[in-house]
Design an enzyme around this catalytic site. Sequence first.
Site, PDB file in Angstrom:
ATOM      1  N   CYS A  84       0.838  -1.212   0.000  1.00 48.84           N
ATOM      2  CA  CYS A  84       0.000   0.000   0.000  1.00 48.84           C
ATOM      3  C   CYS A  84       0.872   1.262   0.000  1.00 48.84           C
ATOM      4  CB  CYS A  84      -0.904  -0.035   1.230  1.00 48.84           C
ATOM      5  SG  CYS A  84      -1.818   1.483   1.548  1.00 48.84           S
TER       6      CYS A  84
ATOM      7  N   CYS B  63       0.020   3.864   2.670  1.00 48.98           N
ATOM      8  CA  CYS B  63       0.460   3.369   3.984  1.00 48.98           C
ATOM      9  C   CYS B  63       1.936   3.696   4.196  1.00 48.98           C
ATOM     10  CB  CYS B  63       0.259   1.860   4.088  1.00 48.98           C
ATOM     11  SG  CYS B  63      -1.454   1.307   3.946  1.00 48.98           S
TER      12      CYS B  63
END
Length: 85
Positions: free
Chosen positions: A9, A12
């Site tokens: 991600c 993230c």
Amino acid sequence: MVDFYADWCGPCQTMNPVLDEVIAELDGKIKLFKLNIDKNPQAAQQFGVRSIPHYILFKRGKILWRKGGYMTKRDLLQAMKGFVG
């Protein structure tokens, strides 16, 4: 606070230094735990995490605050300061 994330991600990964700075500025008043949803899908399901990054702040087992998506350092710090007095 639990940071629900995945290694793949991008947002993230972008949030990692933001989270580190906010936790440092709060001087130990909030602890950060990182939970990889690929390795712990049952936890993500249990807490209704449908997108990442996703953050949940707990106190004594109760959810005080939750938010998904990218946040600026300023916004995250402001949100956390409301809980650490």
